[in-house]
Design an enzyme around this catalytic site. Structure first.
Site, PDB file in Angstrom:
ATOM      1  N   ARG A   1       0.794  -1.227   0.000  1.00 53.70           N
ATOM      2  CA  ARG A   1       0.000   0.000   0.000  1.00 53.70           C
ATOM      3  C   ARG A   1       0.825   1.274   0.000  1.00 53.70           C
ATOM      4  O   ARG A   1       0.611   2.171  -0.810  1.00 53.70           O
ATOM      5  CB  ARG A   1      -0.917   0.048   1.240  1.00 53.70           C
ATOM      6  CG  ARG A   1      -2.203  -0.670   1.099  1.00 53.70           C
ATOM      7  CD  ARG A   1      -2.706  -1.096   2.470  1.00 53.70           C
ATOM      8  NE  ARG A   1      -1.842  -2.154   2.944  1.00 53.70           N
ATOM      9  CZ  ARG A   1      -2.055  -3.437   2.680  1.00 53.70           C
ATOM     10  NH1 ARG A   1      -3.120  -3.794   2.056  1.00 53.70           N
ATOM     11  NH2 ARG A   1      -1.205  -4.367   3.074  1.00 53.70           N
ATOM     12  N   THR A   2       1.774   1.358   0.928  1.00 51.48           N
ATOM     13  CA  THR A   2       2.467   2.636   1.124  1.00 51.48           C
ATOM     14  C   THR A   2       3.264   3.034  -0.123  1.00 51.48           C
ATOM     15  O   THR A   2       3.243   4.178  -0.553  1.00 51.48           O
ATOM     16  CB  THR A   2       3.388   2.557   2.360  1.00 51.48           C
ATOM     17  OG1 THR A   2       2.606   2.086   3.452  1.00 51.48           O
ATOM     18  CG2 THR A   2       3.973   3.904   2.705  1.00 51.48           C
TER      19      THR A   2
ATOM     20  N   LYS B   1      24.820  -5.327  -2.515  1.00 48.32           N
ATOM     21  CA  LYS B   1      26.291  -5.473  -2.557  1.00 48.32           C
ATOM     22  C   LYS B   1      26.918  -4.857  -1.308  1.00 48.32           C
ATOM     23  O   LYS B   1      28.129  -4.699  -1.228  1.00 48.32           O
ATOM     24  CB  LYS B   1      26.845  -4.766  -3.791  1.00 48.32           C
ATOM     25  CG  LYS B   1      26.347  -5.329  -5.114  1.00 48.32           C
ATOM     26  CD  LYS B   1      26.964  -4.558  -6.273  1.00 48.32           C
ATOM     27  CE  LYS B   1      26.392  -4.996  -7.602  1.00 48.32           C
ATOM     28  NZ  LYS B   1      26.719  -4.039  -8.675  1.00 48.32           N
TER      29      LYS B   1
ATOM     30  N   ARG C   1      11.431   3.997   3.578  1.00 54.20           N
ATOM     31  CA  ARG C   1      10.993   2.924   4.486  1.00 54.20           C
ATOM     32  C   ARG C   1      12.218   2.084   4.801  1.00 54.20           C
ATOM     33  O   ARG C   1      12.948   1.685   3.899  1.00 54.20           O
ATOM     34  CB  ARG C   1       9.925   2.054   3.845  1.00 54.20           C
ATOM     35  CG  ARG C   1       9.720   0.771   4.650  1.00 54.20           C
ATOM     36  CD  ARG C   1       8.470   0.055   4.330  1.00 54.20           C
ATOM     37  NE  ARG C   1       7.304   0.813   4.752  1.00 54.20           N
ATOM     38  CZ  ARG C   1       6.081   0.288   4.855  1.00 54.20           C
ATOM     39  NH1 ARG C   1       5.885  -0.979   4.549  1.00 54.20           N
ATOM     40  NH2 ARG C   1       5.067   1.010   5.238  1.00 54.20           N
TER      41      ARG C   1
ATOM     42  N   HIS D   1       5.269   5.851  11.605  1.00 55.94           N
ATOM     43  CA  HIS D   1       4.723   5.795  10.248  1.00 55.94           C
ATOM     44  C   HIS D   1       3.743   6.987  10.138  1.00 55.94           C
ATOM     45  O   HIS D   1       2.526   6.796  10.113  1.00 55.94           O
ATOM     46  CB  HIS D   1       4.012   4.447  10.065  1.00 55.94           C
ATOM     47  CG  HIS D   1       3.683   4.084   8.659  1.00 55.94           C
ATOM     48  ND1 HIS D   1       3.858   4.937   7.586  1.00 55.94           N
ATOM     49  CD2 HIS D   1       3.165   2.935   8.132  1.00 55.94           C
ATOM     50  CE1 HIS D   1       3.470   4.320   6.478  1.00 55.94           C
ATOM     51  NE2 HIS D   1       3.054   3.115   6.787  1.00 55.94           N
TER      52      HIS D   1
HETATM   53  N1  ASP Z   1       1.550  -1.488   6.877  1.00 55.01           N
HETATM   54  C1  ASP Z   1       1.801  -1.032   8.214  1.00 55.01           C
HETATM   55  C2  ASP Z   1       3.270  -0.786   8.431  1.00 55.01           C
HETATM   56  O1  ASP Z   1       4.039  -0.850   7.500  1.00 55.01           O
HETATM   57  C3  ASP Z   1       1.215  -1.919   9.243  1.00 55.01           C
HETATM   58  C4  ASP Z   1       1.733  -3.331   9.278  1.00 55.01           C
HETATM   59  O2  ASP Z   1       2.672  -3.683   8.575  1.00 55.01           O
HETATM   60  O3  ASP Z   1       1.162  -4.083  10.054  1.00 55.01           O
HETATM   61  O4  ASP Z   1       3.673  -0.503   9.539  1.00 55.01           O
END
Ligand code: ASP
Length: 307
Positions: free
Chosen positions: A55-56, A83, A105, A133
């Site tokens: 999703r993100t 690497k 991320r 987040h």
């Molecule tokens: N998608 C959210 C996160 O990346 C929640 C999860 O992974 O449970 O933190």
């Protein structure tokens, strides 16, 4: 306007409200035939993803593209990171390419903070380890406000694996800044000691989901993050669901207007049953759609757009 969004604590109430209001304007675009705005034409947004995401990542990409930015998607797999290249050297490469914003991320809590000291552009935290987040919290706040009309005074339960949840931490910070009352609920093994005090005086802890449900406007279920668990925190999945899973019987204990949220990905049948996840009180799909609007607002405002 702030330059970076590393933590939900970077947002005071006025800034957070401006982002939510801007997200509402961005959402109006989604209904149009042509969904693009020319606002970030010529700017470069890099999505730097060291951890898995569905999703993100897609959401940030859609958001940047709808604002006409050039988008570079970087994933650690298949890059020089495999690497052994360090985050700093990768950052310097991005810097040399002139990134205006880096969305990161990373499995390490604090990675966005380090990155911000190495690049000139804006850094946006898209999830760092078990820490934060913040754009998830913004899209969640946006969803609550659009479903229930307000955030001030709203009673929100955040339920489950709080220990490993960056979603929970960012939500407590943002929601309490905006006047909501948050209760963290879960087994004692999955709620860090003093977490409520550490995050906000307006947050509380409960270990008893059934007693909390009748008083809530929002119940946000968290994924049990087994990939971050080295020890066993509860006897079995079945036992966990029995005490802390949201099923139809439990949902009926909530007030009629109350909504059910989940950031995804879900463990259907563990923290939430399919009947609840797919019910009309669930906002799970709406949260995904709202994520694009919220991230458009963040990119737009951080990169110098006017309110
Ligand atoms: N998608 C959210 C996160 O990346 C929640 C999860 O992974 O449970 O933190």
């Amino acid at each position: 306007m702030i330059k970076h969004l590393r933590s939900a604590a970077d947002l005071d109430a006025a800034t957070a409200t401006l982002i939510l209001d801007t997200a509402a304007e961005m959402a109006a675009l989604a209904g149009r035939e042509v969904k693009k705005l020319p606002t970030l034409r010529g700017r470069t947004v890099v999505n730097l993803f060291y951890e898995d995401s569905t999703r993100t990542r897609i959401s940030f990409e859609a958001a940047a593209k709808r604002l006409s930015a050039d988008v570079i998607n970087f994933s650690a797999k298949g890059s020089s990171v495999s690497k052994g290249e360090s985050l700093k050297d990768t950052a310097l490469t991005l810097q040399a390419m002139g990134a205006d914003a880096v969305v990161i991320r990373h499995a390490a809590s604090g990675a966005p903070h380090r990155l911000a000291s190495w690049v000139d552009g804006s850094v946006i935290n898209a999830g760092d380890g078990t820490h934060e987040h913040p754009t998830q919290a913004l899209l969640d706040a946006y969803t609550m406000r659009s479903r229930l009309g307000r955030l001030d005074g709203l009673r929100v339960a955040i339920v489950g694996d709080v220990l490993h949840s960056r979603v929970a931490r960012s939500n407590v910070l943002l929601l309490t800044t905006l006047g909501a009352h948050v209760t963290l609920v879960g087994p004692p093994t999955l709620i860090p000691l003093n977490i409520a005090d550490a995050l906000s005086p307006a947050a509380k802890v409960s270990y008893d989901l059934d007693s909390v449900l009748p008083d809530m406007d929002v119940v946000m279920m968290l994924r049990v993050q087994t990939e971050r668990m080295q020890d066993s925190y509860f006897p079995s999945a079945r036992e966990y669901s029995r005490r802390y899973g949201l099923d139809l019987a439990r949902m009926r204990r909530m007030p009629e207007h109350a909504i059910v949220m989940h950031p995804g990905p879900m463990n259907r049948g563990m923290e939430i049953t399919p009947e609840v996840a797919d019910s009309s009180r669930s906002t799970i799909v709406e949260q995904v759609a709202n994520g694009v609007s919220a991230r458009m607002a963040v990119l737009y405002l951080l990169l110098g757009g006017k309110a």
